[in-house]
Design an enzyme around this catalytic site. Structure first.
Site, PDB file in Angstrom:
ATOM      1  N   ILE A  14      27.198  -8.908 -12.151  1.00 46.07           N
ATOM      2  CA  ILE A  14      26.830  -9.738 -10.995  1.00 46.07           C
ATOM      3  C   ILE A  14      26.187 -11.046 -11.458  1.00 46.07           C
ATOM      4  O   ILE A  14      26.458 -12.114 -10.900  1.00 46.07           O
ATOM      5  CB  ILE A  14      25.875  -8.934 -10.072  1.00 46.07           C
ATOM      6  CG1 ILE A  14      26.601  -7.689  -9.529  1.00 46.07           C
ATOM      7  CG2 ILE A  14      25.349  -9.788  -8.927  1.00 46.07           C
ATOM      8  CD1 ILE A  14      25.698  -6.676  -8.818  1.00 46.07           C
ATOM      9  N   SER A  64      18.174  -2.570  -4.697  1.00 51.07           N
ATOM     10  CA  SER A  64      19.283  -1.657  -4.410  1.00 51.07           C
ATOM     11  C   SER A  64      18.876  -0.735  -3.274  1.00 51.07           C
ATOM     12  O   SER A  64      17.692  -0.406  -3.119  1.00 51.07           O
ATOM     13  CB  SER A  64      19.589  -0.808  -5.646  1.00 51.07           C
ATOM     14  OG  SER A  64      20.433   0.264  -5.272  1.00 51.07           O
ATOM     15  N   TYR A  79      14.902   4.559 -11.832  1.00 52.63           N
ATOM     16  CA  TYR A  79      15.665   3.368 -11.409  1.00 52.63           C
ATOM     17  C   TYR A  79      15.342   3.061  -9.944  1.00 52.63           C
ATOM     18  O   TYR A  79      15.070   1.913  -9.581  1.00 52.63           O
ATOM     19  CB  TYR A  79      17.167   3.630 -11.597  1.00 52.63           C
ATOM     20  CG  TYR A  79      18.059   2.524 -11.073  1.00 52.63           C
ATOM     21  CD1 TYR A  79      18.024   1.240 -11.622  1.00 52.63           C
ATOM     22  CD2 TYR A  79      18.951   2.749 -10.016  1.00 52.63           C
ATOM     23  CE1 TYR A  79      18.848   0.220 -11.132  1.00 52.63           C
ATOM     24  CE2 TYR A  79      19.776   1.744  -9.533  1.00 52.63           C
ATOM     25  CZ  TYR A  79      19.710   0.480 -10.091  1.00 52.63           C
ATOM     26  OH  TYR A  79      20.525  -0.530  -9.613  1.00 52.63           O
ATOM     27  N   LYS A  89      13.585  -0.302  -8.176  1.00 48.66           N
ATOM     28  CA  LYS A  89      14.228  -1.093  -7.114  1.00 48.66           C
ATOM     29  C   LYS A  89      13.332  -1.162  -5.872  1.00 48.66           C
ATOM     30  O   LYS A  89      13.374  -2.141  -5.132  1.00 48.66           O
ATOM     31  CB  LYS A  89      15.610  -0.511  -6.787  1.00 48.66           C
ATOM     32  CG  LYS A  89      16.588  -0.611  -7.954  1.00 48.66           C
ATOM     33  CD  LYS A  89      17.090  -2.027  -8.187  1.00 48.66           C
ATOM     34  CE  LYS A  89      16.894  -2.583  -9.544  1.00 48.66           C
ATOM     35  NZ  LYS A  89      17.351  -3.961  -9.731  1.00 48.66           N
TER      36      LYS A  89
HETATM   37  N1  LIG Z   1      26.468  -2.592  -9.668  1.00 53.69           N
HETATM   38  C1  LIG Z   1      25.956  -2.056  -8.598  1.00 53.69           C
HETATM   39  O1  LIG Z   1      26.622  -1.283  -7.866  1.00 53.69           O
HETATM   40  C2  LIG Z   1      24.552  -2.376  -8.197  1.00 53.69           C
HETATM   41  C3  LIG Z   1      24.053  -1.804  -7.005  1.00 53.69           C
HETATM   42  C4  LIG Z   1      22.751  -2.104  -6.616  1.00 53.69           C
HETATM   43  C5  LIG Z   1      21.985  -2.956  -7.373  1.00 53.69           C
HETATM   44  N2  LIG Z   1      22.494  -3.488  -8.535  1.00 53.69           N
HETATM   45  C6  LIG Z   1      21.608  -4.386  -9.312  1.00 53.69           C
HETATM   46  O2  LIG Z   1      22.333  -5.536  -9.673  1.00 53.69           O
HETATM   47  C7  LIG Z   1      21.747  -6.118 -10.847  1.00 53.69           C
HETATM   48  C8  LIG Z   1      22.840  -6.520 -11.834  1.00 53.69           C
HETATM   49  O3  LIG Z   1      23.503  -5.337 -12.274  1.00 53.69           O
HETATM   50  P1  LIG Z   1      25.067  -5.278 -12.614  1.00 53.69           P
HETATM   51  O4  LIG Z   1      25.658  -4.308 -11.679  1.00 53.69           O
HETATM   52  O5  LIG Z   1      25.624  -6.649 -12.727  1.00 53.69           O
HETATM   53  O6  LIG Z   1      24.983  -4.557 -14.041  1.00 53.69           O
HETATM   54  P2  LIG Z   1      25.498  -4.998 -15.499  1.00 53.69           P
HETATM   55  O7  LIG Z   1      26.896  -5.493 -15.424  1.00 53.69           O
HETATM   56  O8  LIG Z   1      25.194  -3.829 -16.367  1.00 53.69           O
HETATM   57  O9  LIG Z   1      24.554  -6.225 -15.858  1.00 53.69           O
HETATM   58  C9  LIG Z   1      23.187  -6.026 -16.056  1.00 53.69           C
HETATM   59  C10 LIG Z   1      22.580  -7.218 -16.756  1.00 53.69           C
HETATM   60  O10 LIG Z   1      21.203  -6.922 -17.005  1.00 53.69           O
HETATM   61  C11 LIG Z   1      20.940  -7.170 -18.388  1.00 53.69           C
HETATM   62  N3  LIG Z   1      19.844  -6.375 -18.947  1.00 53.69           N
HETATM   63  C12 LIG Z   1      19.746  -5.020 -19.027  1.00 53.69           C
HETATM   64  N4  LIG Z   1      18.634  -4.693 -19.705  1.00 53.69           N
HETATM   65  C13 LIG Z   1      18.030  -5.868 -20.070  1.00 53.69           C
HETATM   66  C14 LIG Z   1      16.868  -6.196 -20.813  1.00 53.69           C
HETATM   67  N5  LIG Z   1      16.074  -5.249 -21.369  1.00 53.69           N
HETATM   68  N6  LIG Z   1      16.542  -7.494 -20.978  1.00 53.69           N
HETATM   69  C15 LIG Z   1      17.330  -8.471 -20.464  1.00 53.69           C
HETATM   70  N7  LIG Z   1      18.465  -8.227 -19.778  1.00 53.69           N
HETATM   71  C16 LIG Z   1      18.812  -6.927 -19.584  1.00 53.69           C
HETATM   72  C17 LIG Z   1      22.250  -6.815 -19.083  1.00 53.69           C
HETATM   73  O11 LIG Z   1      22.239  -7.379 -20.393  1.00 53.69           O
HETATM   74  P3  LIG Z   1      23.099  -6.711 -21.598  1.00 53.69           P
HETATM   75  O12 LIG Z   1      24.530  -7.076 -21.347  1.00 53.69           O
HETATM   76  O13 LIG Z   1      22.493  -7.326 -22.808  1.00 53.69           O
HETATM   77  O14 LIG Z   1      22.865  -5.227 -21.514  1.00 53.69           O
HETATM   78  C18 LIG Z   1      23.229  -7.481 -18.138  1.00 53.69           C
HETATM   79  O15 LIG Z   1      23.272  -8.853 -18.363  1.00 53.69           O
HETATM   80  C19 LIG Z   1      20.774  -5.056 -11.387  1.00 53.69           C
HETATM   81  O16 LIG Z   1      19.447  -5.433 -11.054  1.00 53.69           O
HETATM   82  C20 LIG Z   1      21.150  -3.791 -10.625  1.00 53.69           C
HETATM   83  O17 LIG Z   1      20.043  -2.932 -10.460  1.00 53.69           O
HETATM   84  C21 LIG Z   1      23.756  -3.222  -8.950  1.00 53.69           C
END
Ligand SMILES: NC(=O)c1ccc[n+]([C@@H]2O[C@H](COP(=O)([O-])OP(=O)(O)OC[C@H]3O[C@@H](n4cnc5c(N)ncnc54)[C@H](OP(=O)(O)O)[C@@H]3O)[C@@H](O)[C@H]2O)c1
Length: 279
Positions: A15, A138, A165, A169
């Site tokens: 995202i 979330s 988690y 959130k």
């Molecule tokens: N996907 C869903 O269905 C969903 C639903 C509800 C909420 N969300 C929220 O949306 C947000 C983005 O998630 P996403 O779905 O895009 O997941 P994603 O593709 O796994 O991306 C997560 C991002 O967070 C970074 N990250 C993780 N640990 C970190 C750390 N210790 N320090 C700095 N950066 C870190 C990752 O970096 P690396 O690549 O280095 O690991 C990556 O850039 C999150 O807050 C998640 O909780 C997602």
């Protein structure tokens, strides 16, 4: 016209990457905060190819170390730039552990690292007119029935890490509400948002046989998930500051997420932890 600026955490993939591209298309100068320059390079290249986009900049950020969070903030503040948008997006689900300073891993990365980053960037946010903070939360926060403060300083207790988690959130929403109460009168707005069920790497920790089930529930593309997030920056009036959004609509979060006393307690504890680990 003065060029607007934004910081996106976790901008290398999922995202966050799509938020960055969306902002680039709008001519906003994007600071991509992530753990790895190499893994952010494809986003930097894509931004540079966009017509009319500003030159983006990468800033190192590892949210599980407060030293890295302070360095990220210092790097940005040294530029003497004002900050129009802060997207606290980075996060993970399903890992267990402790941050460098001994916070439960999901709480430390998904919430507390962002708390410190936001507070450190306060002056840059306040120096731009009508800045906005967007905290990516979330709907899983609804699972939490009680915020147990001592467990926030312990190794992840649940075997899947999903309970923790959900707590992180919930903290994102409590933080948004408290930011709103403390800063709305000085022109800084805050929004919390559930991006939807989005097909990203966040699901990589899920047992692989469960992933097809998620897809059956209908997942959004990362681009559509990002649209839900950026709508909080551009589509809603600042009178909606302090609210939680889902499917591009202001939505009631859980009862716990709306408890003002709890939000104040979390803020005050976070502030004292921040003082304890300041440099
Ligand atoms: N996907 C869903 O269905 C969903 C639903 C509800 C909420 N969300 C929220 O949306 C947000 C983005 O998630 P996403 O779905 O895009 O997941 P994603 O593709 O796994 O991306 C997560 C991002 O967070 C970074 N990250 C993780 N640990 C970190 C750390 N210790 N320090 C700095 N950066 C870190 C990752 O970096 P690396 O690549 O280095 O690991 C990556 O850039 C999150 O807050 C998640 O909780 C997602």
């Amino acid at each position: 016209m003065k060029v607007k600026t934004a910081i996106v955490t976790g901008a290398n993939t999922g995202i966050g990457k799509e938020i960055a591209l969306f902002l680039g298309k709008r001519g906003i100068k994007v600071f991509l905060a992530s753990r790895s320059y190499e893994r952010t390079l494809p986003v930097i290249n894509a931004l540079e190819k966009l017509r009319g986009a500003q030159k983006c900049e990468w800033i190192s950020l590892n949210l599980d170390s407060l030293g890295s969070v302070h360095t990220c903030a210092d790097t940005f503040l040294k530029k003497n730039a004002s900050l129009n948008y802060l997207f606290n997006n980075a996060g993970f689900a399903g890992l267990r552990g402790l941050t460098k300073e001994g916070f439960e891993l999901a709480f430390g990365v998904n919430y507390f690292g962002h708390y410190v980053l936001t507070r450190r960037l306060e002056t840059a946010l306040l120096s731009s007119k009508n800045a906005r903070i967007i905290n990516v939360s979330s709907k899983i926060h609804n699972r939490v029935k009680k915020l147990d403060f001592p467990s926030l300083r312990k190794f992840t207790q649940s075997s899947s890490g999903i309970n923790e988690y959900a707590v992180s959130k919930l903290a994102n929403i409590l933080f948004t509400c408290e930011l709103h109460r403390r800063y709305r009168s000085v022109g800084l707005s805050s929004f919390a948002v559930h991006p939807g069920l989005v097909d990203t790497d966040i699901w990589r920790t899920l047992p692989f046989f469960l992933r097809p089930l998620l897809k059956l529930r209908g997942m959004l593309s990362a681009e559509d998930g990002a649209k839900n997030v950026v709508s909080c920056a551009f589509d809603f009036d600042t009178t909606l500051s302090g609210q939680y959004f889902s499917k591009c609509l202001p939505t009631k979060p859980s009862k716990l997420a709306m408890e003002e006393k709890l939000a104040v307690e979390l803020w005050e504890k976070s502030e004292s932890w921040m003082d304890q680990y300041s440099r």
